[in-house]
Scaffold this motif. Structure first.
Motif, PDB file in Angstrom:
ATOM      1  N   PHE A 183      41.401  47.552  42.329  1.00 39.91           N
ATOM      2  CA  PHE A 183      41.708  46.354  43.115  1.00 39.91           C
ATOM      3  C   PHE A 183      40.654  45.266  42.900  1.00 39.91           C
ATOM      4  N   ARG A 186      40.410  44.562  38.987  1.00 42.02           N
ATOM      5  CA  ARG A 186      41.647  44.023  38.416  1.00 42.02           C
ATOM      6  C   ARG A 186      42.087  42.744  39.128  1.00 42.02           C
ATOM      7  N   TYR A 187      42.361  42.821  40.424  1.00 40.46           N
ATOM      8  CA  TYR A 187      42.884  41.653  41.135  1.00 40.46           C
ATOM      9  C   TYR A 187      41.773  40.669  41.501  1.00 40.46           C
ATOM     10  N   GLN A 191      41.706  37.057  39.515  1.00 42.61           N
ATOM     11  CA  GLN A 191      41.901  35.774  40.207  1.00 42.61           C
ATOM     12  C   GLN A 191      40.649  34.916  40.176  1.00 42.61           C
ATOM     13  N   GLY A 221      42.959  42.491  34.476  1.00 34.79           N
ATOM     14  CA  GLY A 221      43.250  41.541  35.543  1.00 34.79           C
ATOM     15  C   GLY A 221      43.217  40.103  35.072  1.00 34.79           C
ATOM     16  N   ARG A 225      46.490  37.527  35.007  1.00 43.52           N
ATOM     17  CA  ARG A 225      46.508  36.249  35.715  1.00 43.52           C
ATOM     18  C   ARG A 225      46.669  35.076  34.756  1.00 43.52           C
ATOM     19  N   HIS A 347      34.927  37.027  44.201  1.00 44.38           N
ATOM     20  CA  HIS A 347      36.185  37.678  44.552  1.00 44.38           C
ATOM     21  C   HIS A 347      36.669  37.280  45.944  1.00 44.38           C
TER      22      HIS A 347
END
Length: 418
Positions: A183, A186-187, A191, A221, A225, A347
């Motif tokens: 999480f 990757r995310y 982002q 990630g 994106r 993040h």
């Protein structure tokens, strides 16, 4: 109280930032409120070398509510939010040693300040604090029970230290928890890296030739994106399995030489040194934009770029323009440091809620169990990983299914077949 921050007058702004992100970090906040009642970390000394951001502040407050004594310094010279550092000192009486843009000498002096109160637990992001303690040795190192490590680069360094037989205390690799790397890496990196590039450059990604160097969880990630923004994405990988995965995910896959000629925006995310080098700079197109999402500023060989260029100037905020002998211009974001923190705010708090919940619960686990653990690098215990996931799902209002006794019996047996 000892501290070294830019300006305590920034504290009101920092406190509002902390309050804002705490809304999106319900798991860490809930841990802090529970610990406020039980005080399970009473008297524990924790030295933390982390990005000094509002999300980190929420973790520090949870540890303090649990009874821990904390000192905090930055794990990157360009990641500190000065207003947050000021608030932690002024509003919450947590000693912080961090100033955005600090030079190398100041950076390591701050690490010295953080370990000077004889910590029992270390919390690291990149392993600079642990590395410093091991190089210095002596009573400070001998007094440490255990530690945690937040990021991929730090885990790599610490596993190397463990293989050499020189690791002096057990370390929990928070980065290896499923609720962290699946999480946060990757995310979160996906982002925040795109956000850093866009804040710095204000370019349109749709249609751009976008190169991701490295296809670990962070690279995955970022590529995901960038594709979502309409970019044409190419991946550079040394691992054939990851390269195949990148191809099957819909990316182009090419060598660094090919990518240097092809790309318009290039991002490194490997954890390795000099993945973009002199020979690559020479092949790049005029106007190529370079950035780094790896922990240390070693992935782009900035020294070689400095020697190669005939002119350098600050063209916009965190962008340096390098003009090569043939007139081509290369733009470097954030001095080659973490682009998501040097050019943005790092993040989102929702993913840091998972990572820092693992950090907090791992500190408590070490307090209880460090004396029985060998001097090695460990994954977060599975029960902690699952607890964090369940807590997050609960705050999201999501329910998981429960297996029936018949299903449990079936999965635990071998007799039943076709």
């Amino acid at each position: 109280m000892d501290y070294h921050v830019r300006d305590l007058a920034l504290a009101p702004e920092g406190r509002k930032k902390i309050e804002w992100v705490a809304r999106e970090m319900p798991v860490v906040s809930a841990i802090g409120e529970e610990w406020k009642k039980t005080r399970p970390l009473e008297g524990l000394k924790v030295a933390a070398c982390l990005h000094v951001t509002s999300e980190t502040a929420v973790l520090m407050l949870a540890l303090k509510k649990g009874g821990a004594q904390i000192r905090l310094c930055a794990s990157n010279p360009l990641s500190t939010q000065d207003e947050v550092a000021a608030s932690l000192v002024s509003d919450f009486e947590i000693p912080v040693f961090a100033i955005r843009g600090e030079d190398r000498d100041t950076y390591y002096r701050h690490i010295e300040e953080v370990v000077s109160f004889s910590p029992q637990i270390t919390m690291d992001d990149g392993a600079d604090l642990v590395s410093y303690l091991h190089k210095e040795g002596g009573p400070l190192l001998e007094g440490v029970w255990g530690g945690t490590e937040e990021t991929t680069t730090g885990v790599i360094r610490l596993r190397s230290l463990a293989r050499s037989g020189k690791l002096a205390y057990p370390i929990i690799a928070v980065n290896d928890a499923d609720t962290k790397h699946l999480f946060d890496n990757r995310y979160g990196t996906g982002q925040s890296t795109i956000e850093g590039i866009l804040r710095a450059t204000h370019v349109l990604l749709a249609g751009k030739r976008f190169v991701v160097v490295g296809y670990g969880w962070c690279g995955r990630g970022i590529a995901m994106r960038a594709r979502g923004m309409g970019a044409q994405v190419a991946v550079v990988e040394v691992d054939p399995i990851r390269a195949l995965e990148a191809f099957m995910d819909g990316n182009l896959v090419m060598s660094m030489d090919e990518a240097a000629e092809w790309g318009e925006v290039l991002v490194t995310a490997t954890g390795n040194v000099s993945v973009i080098r002199r020979e690559h700079f020479l092949k790049m197109r005029d106007g190529a934009i370079l950035s780094n999402a790896g922990h240390f500023n070693v992935e782009i060989d900035v020294e070689a770029l400095e020697k190669l260029c005939v002119n350098k100037r600050k063209i916009r905020g965190m962008i340096d323009e390098y003009t090569l002998p043939d007139g081509k211009r290369i733009f470097l974001l954030g001095e080659g440091r973490l682009v998501n923190l040097s050019c943005a705010e790092g993040h989102p708090p929702e993913v840091m809620d998972l990572s820092f919940a693992n950090q907090a619960l791992s500190v408590l686990y070490l307090k209880k169990n460090a004396s029985t653990l060998p001097k090695d690098v460990f994954k977060v215990p599975e029960e902690i990983d699952r607890q964090v996931a369940l807590m997050k799902l609960g705050h999201l209002g999501v329910k998981v299914e429960t297996m029936t006794e018949r299903q449990k019996q079936y999965l635990s047996s071998w007799e039943e077949g076709t």
